[in-house]
Design a protein around this motif. Structure first.
Motif, mmCIF file in Angstrom:
data_model
loop_
_atom_site.group_PDB
_atom_site.id
_atom_site.type_symbol
_atom_site.label_atom_id
_atom_site.label_comp_id
_atom_site.label_asym_id
_atom_site.label_seq_id
_atom_site.Cartn_x
_atom_site.Cartn_y
_atom_site.Cartn_z
ATOM 1 N N GLU A 118 58.759 17.768 12.039
ATOM 2 C CA GLU A 118 58.516 17.139 13.337
ATOM 3 C C GLU A 118 58.973 18.060 14.463
ATOM 4 O O GLU A 118 58.319 18.159 15.497
ATOM 5 C CB GLU A 118 59.255 15.796 13.413
ATOM 6 C CG GLU A 118 58.969 15.024 14.664
ATOM 7 C CD GLU A 118 57.542 14.514 14.761
ATOM 8 O OE1 GLU A 118 57.071 14.339 15.893
ATOM 9 O OE2 GLU A 118 56.901 14.306 13.723
ATOM 10 N N LEU A 119 60.078 18.731 14.284
ATOM 11 C CA LEU A 119 60.566 19.643 15.320
ATOM 12 C C LEU A 119 59.607 20.805 15.537
ATOM 13 O O LEU A 119 59.415 21.255 16.664
ATOM 14 C CB LEU A 119 61.953 20.166 14.949
ATOM 15 C CG LEU A 119 63.068 19.112 14.925
ATOM 16 C CD1 LEU A 119 64.371 19.726 14.423
ATOM 17 C CD2 LEU A 119 63.258 18.498 16.294
ATOM 18 N N ARG A 120 59.019 21.282 14.460
ATOM 19 C CA ARG A 120 58.049 22.377 14.585
ATOM 20 C C ARG A 120 56.814 21.925 15.368
ATOM 21 O O ARG A 120 56.268 22.685 16.151
ATOM 22 C CB ARG A 120 57.650 22.889 13.207
ATOM 23 C CG ARG A 120 58.747 23.676 12.541
ATOM 24 C CD ARG A 120 58.319 24.237 11.194
ATOM 25 N NE ARG A 120 59.435 24.874 10.537
ATOM 26 C CZ ARG A 120 60.215 24.308 9.631
ATOM 27 N NH1 ARG A 120 59.979 23.072 9.243
ATOM 28 N NH2 ARG A 120 61.218 24.966 9.091
ATOM 29 N N ARG A 121 56.394 20.697 15.136
ATOM 30 C CA ARG A 121 55.244 20.169 15.870
ATOM 31 C C ARG A 121 55.542 20.045 17.363
ATOM 32 O O ARG A 121 54.639 20.072 18.183
ATOM 33 C CB ARG A 121 54.832 18.799 15.327
ATOM 34 C CG ARG A 121 53.983 18.923 14.091
ATOM 35 C CD ARG A 121 53.419 17.598 13.699
ATOM 36 N NE ARG A 121 53.983 17.325 12.390
ATOM 37 C CZ ARG A 121 54.228 16.149 11.885
ATOM 38 N NH1 ARG A 121 53.973 15.079 12.565
ATOM 39 N NH2 ARG A 121 54.731 16.010 10.696
ATOM 40 N N LYS A 122 56.816 19.885 17.679
ATOM 41 C CA LYS A 122 57.214 19.782 19.085
ATOM 42 C C LYS A 122 57.598 21.141 19.654
ATOM 43 O O LYS A 122 58.178 21.221 20.727
ATOM 44 C CB LYS A 122 58.358 18.797 19.222
ATOM 45 C CG LYS A 122 57.934 17.377 18.888
ATOM 46 C CD LYS A 122 59.031 16.387 19.113
ATOM 47 C CE LYS A 122 58.508 14.995 18.798
ATOM 48 N NZ LYS A 122 59.451 13.971 19.152
ATOM 49 N N PRO A 135 62.081 26.020 18.739
ATOM 50 C CA PRO A 135 62.204 27.339 18.105
ATOM 51 C C PRO A 135 62.887 27.276 16.736
ATOM 52 O O PRO A 135 63.813 26.489 16.526
ATOM 53 C CB PRO A 135 63.049 28.138 19.095
ATOM 54 C CG PRO A 135 62.867 27.444 20.403
ATOM 55 C CD PRO A 135 62.665 25.995 20.072
ATOM 56 N N GLU A 136 62.409 28.100 15.821
ATOM 57 C CA GLU A 136 62.921 28.130 14.446
ATOM 58 C C GLU A 136 64.423 28.405 14.405
ATOM 59 O O GLU A 136 65.133 27.862 13.561
ATOM 60 C CB GLU A 136 62.148 29.177 13.639
ATOM 61 C CG GLU A 136 62.372 29.092 12.148
ATOM 62 C CD GLU A 136 61.857 27.803 11.530
ATOM 63 O OE1 GLU A 136 62.527 27.266 10.631
ATOM 64 O OE2 GLU A 136 60.780 27.321 11.938
ATOM 65 N N SER A 181 67.037 25.993 12.442
ATOM 66 C CA SER A 181 67.899 26.526 11.377
ATOM 67 C C SER A 181 69.364 26.276 11.675
ATOM 68 O O SER A 181 70.135 25.880 10.795
ATOM 69 C CB SER A 181 67.660 28.021 11.197
ATOM 70 O OG SER A 181 66.355 28.257 10.765
ATOM 71 N N ALA A 182 69.777 26.515 12.906
ATOM 72 C CA ALA A 182 71.178 26.305 13.282
ATOM 73 C C ALA A 182 71.562 24.831 13.149
ATOM 74 O O ALA A 182 72.644 24.503 12.649
ATOM 75 C CB ALA A 182 71.416 26.792 14.708
ATOM 76 N N ALA A 183 70.683 23.950 13.567
ATOM 77 C CA ALA A 183 70.964 22.520 13.490
ATOM 78 C C ALA A 183 71.045 22.043 12.050
ATOM 79 O O ALA A 183 71.923 21.254 11.688
ATOM 80 C CB ALA A 183 69.896 21.743 14.251
ATOM 81 N N VAL A 184 70.157 22.529 11.209
ATOM 82 C CA VAL A 184 70.139 22.121 9.798
ATOM 83 C C VAL A 184 71.421 22.575 9.095
ATOM 84 O O VAL A 184 71.966 21.845 8.262
ATOM 85 C CB VAL A 184 68.879 22.668 9.093
ATOM 86 C CG1 VAL A 184 68.971 22.509 7.589
ATOM 87 C CG2 VAL A 184 67.643 21.963 9.615
#
Length: 75
Positions: A2-6, A9-10, A14-17
């Motif tokens: 969902e974040l990629r669709r919005k 930035p990668e 990645s940092a959030a995950v």
């Protein structure tokens, strides 16, 4: 996904995950599944599982982990 669709930035994704604790992730997932499972009125368990799966995926959880958790519901 969902974040990629919005177009987030990668690097930020990645940092959030990396900051998400695995145990908290699973507990949150279980909470969402249980709440949705109990709210779903569908009698057919396969259809109910599919509806719950779609809902939880739309909330940003990973499908393979959701499937593992749904196995506890006997479907």
């Amino acid at each position: 996904m969902e974040l990629r669709r919005k177009f987030v930035p990668e690097k930020i994704i990645s940092a959030a995950v990396k900051e998400i604790d695995d145990q908290e992730y699973i507990e949150g997932l279980r909470s969402v599944i249980l709440k949705r499972w109990n709210a779903e009125k569908e009698k057919n368990l396969q259809i109910k599982k599919l509806k719950v799966l779609k809902y939880v995926v739309s909330r940003g959880f990973e499908q393979d982990i959701i499937n593992d958790e749904l196995k506890q519901y006997g479907v």
